[in-house]
Enzyme design. Structure first.
Site, PDB file in Angstrom:
ATOM      1  N   PRO A 132       0.489  -1.076  -0.013  1.00 23.70           N
ATOM      2  CA  PRO A 132       0.192   0.141  -0.253  1.00 23.70           C
ATOM      3  C   PRO A 132       0.729   1.451  -0.056  1.00 23.70           C
ATOM      4  O   PRO A 132       2.028   1.258   0.452  1.00 23.70           O
ATOM      5  CB  PRO A 132      -0.872   0.363   1.588  1.00 23.70           C
ATOM      6  CG  PRO A 132      -1.107  -1.483   1.143  1.00 23.70           C
ATOM      7  CD  PRO A 132       0.432  -2.285   1.069  1.00 23.70           C
ATOM      8  N   GLU A 133       0.929   2.102  -0.866  1.00 31.43           N
ATOM      9  CA  GLU A 133       1.060   3.721  -0.746  1.00 31.43           C
ATOM     10  C   GLU A 133       0.361   4.865  -0.287  1.00 31.43           C
ATOM     11  O   GLU A 133      -0.374   4.283   0.135  1.00 31.43           O
ATOM     12  CB  GLU A 133       1.638   3.837  -2.603  1.00 31.43           C
ATOM     13  CG  GLU A 133       2.195   3.076  -3.016  1.00 31.43           C
ATOM     14  CD  GLU A 133       2.796   3.393  -4.301  1.00 31.43           C
ATOM     15  OE1 GLU A 133       2.647   4.949  -4.837  1.00 31.43           O
ATOM     16  OE2 GLU A 133       3.438   2.382  -4.858  1.00 31.43           O
ATOM     17  N   HIS A 190      -5.444 -15.422   9.717  1.00 28.10           N
ATOM     18  CA  HIS A 190      -4.748 -14.109   9.092  1.00 28.10           C
ATOM     19  C   HIS A 190      -5.031 -12.655  10.310  1.00 28.10           C
ATOM     20  O   HIS A 190      -4.854 -11.433   9.673  1.00 28.10           O
ATOM     21  CB  HIS A 190      -4.532 -13.862   7.590  1.00 28.10           C
ATOM     22  CG  HIS A 190      -3.786 -15.164   7.332  1.00 28.10           C
ATOM     23  ND1 HIS A 190      -2.958 -15.454   7.674  1.00 28.10           N
ATOM     24  CD2 HIS A 190      -3.960 -15.681   5.997  1.00 28.10           C
ATOM     25  CE1 HIS A 190      -2.007 -16.677   6.607  1.00 28.10           C
ATOM     26  NE2 HIS A 190      -3.202 -16.514   5.638  1.00 28.10           N
ATOM     27  N   ARG A 204       1.146 -11.329   5.141  1.00 24.45           N
ATOM     28  CA  ARG A 204       2.550 -11.981   5.282  1.00 24.45           C
ATOM     29  C   ARG A 204       2.954 -11.289   6.765  1.00 24.45           C
ATOM     30  O   ARG A 204       4.338 -11.579   7.085  1.00 24.45           O
ATOM     31  CB  ARG A 204       3.370 -11.418   3.956  1.00 24.45           C
ATOM     32  CG  ARG A 204       2.752 -12.358   2.827  1.00 24.45           C
ATOM     33  CD  ARG A 204       2.741 -11.059   1.296  1.00 24.45           C
ATOM     34  NE  ARG A 204       3.279 -11.563   0.804  1.00 24.45           N
ATOM     35  CZ  ARG A 204       4.709 -11.415  -0.133  1.00 24.45           C
ATOM     36  NH1 ARG A 204       4.407 -10.278  -0.664  1.00 24.45           N
ATOM     37  NH2 ARG A 204       6.122 -11.811  -0.300  1.00 24.45           N
TER      38      ARG A 204
END
Length: 278
Positions: free
Chosen positions: A2-3, A95, A114
């Site tokens: 994500p930016e 998760h 992740r």
């Protein structure tokens, strides 16, 4: 990963839902993400009112009653999901690593397959000197960011401009996607030496960075791989990319007959038009 626009969108979603609310329960379903949780992490948040949520670069900053701060980062696959009417019998995904419950009856799941994201604690009075935040450059959407400021921060840098833009000490939060888009819009080659981006070029690039980020935020960010909003919806700015991921497509710049090319710079894909980007 994500930016800035994606993180801004997440901050706005969390802000809208949580400001003024109070954490009643914080459950850690593992001992660590990218970093271990601080001792007493859940206890520090429990019972605290959320006073403000904002973004700095790609970090989520949550101000809590009493002066404690949580610094959050989404890593590569992190996301928050807000449930306004949670089903107490609904099973958690493997998760879902952190569960926040609030006095208003909300439940917020932090989901991160992740586990490259993190949540850290600090105090408001030392926030700017925190190792994760110290030395970060100006916010590209702030009033203090313009061409002369950008040129000053690029002065003396012999690296390609695309690589310089990814350095968070130059400008905060600009990542690979939006660096490509801003360079294309401003007509600057990603291979141009950073120190040579000054004057009118710096003005054009600073304006392009601001514009592309504002457009992406308005569109809800870009959905690449695992990113989603706090409400589970996806961003759509990727449908408006002019250069990024457009290898071998005709350059969309009016009057240009070039073809978008892809090169690798510092291990990252760069997309640009070799004809109109100089």
């Amino acid at each position: 990963m994500p930016e800035l626009p994606e993180v801004e969108t997440v901050c706005r979603g969390l802000e809208q839902a949580l400001i003024g609310d109070q954490f009643t329960t914080v459950t850690l379903r593992r001992e660590n993400l990218r970093f271990p949780f601080a001792d007493g992490f859940a206890e520090t948040l429990t019972g605290r009112r959320i006073e403000a949520i904002r973004r700095r670069a790609k970090y989520i900053l949550m101000s809590l009653e009493g002066g404690d701060m949580m610094i959050g980062h989404l890593g590569m696959s992190g996301s928050f999901r807000i449930e306004t009417d949670p089903d107490p019998l609904s099973p958690f995904d493997k998760h879902d690593h952190v569960i926040f419950e609030t006095a208003r009856g909300l439940r917020v799941r932090y989901h991160d397959p992740r586990r490259f994201g993190f949540m850290l604690l600090t105090r408001a009075e030392v926030l700017d000197s925190h190792p994760q935040l110290a030395g970060i450059g100006p916010e590209p959407l702030g009033n203090e960011f313009n061409g002369p400021v950008l040129a000053e921060r690029l002065a003396g840098r012999k690296t390609p401009i695309k690589i310089a833009l990814l350095d968070q000490r130059v400008v905060a939060g600009v990542g690979n996607i939006y660096a490509c888009e801003a360079l294309h819009r401003s007509g600057i080659s990603p291979k141009r030496q950073a120190a040579n981006v000054k004057g009118r070029r710096a003005d054009l690039l600073a304006a392009a960075i601001r514009t592309v980020l504002e457009e992406a935020i308005a569109s809800g960010g870009s959905t690449l791989r695992n990113y989603s909003h706090t409400d589970g919806e996806l961003g759509y700015f990727q449908h408006r990319f002019l250069a990024y991921d457009k290898e071998n497509a005709p350059c969309p710049t009016v009057g240009c007959t070039g073809i978008i090319r892809r090169i690798t710079q510092s291990g990252r894909s760069t997309f640009y038009c070799p004809k109109c980007q100089r």
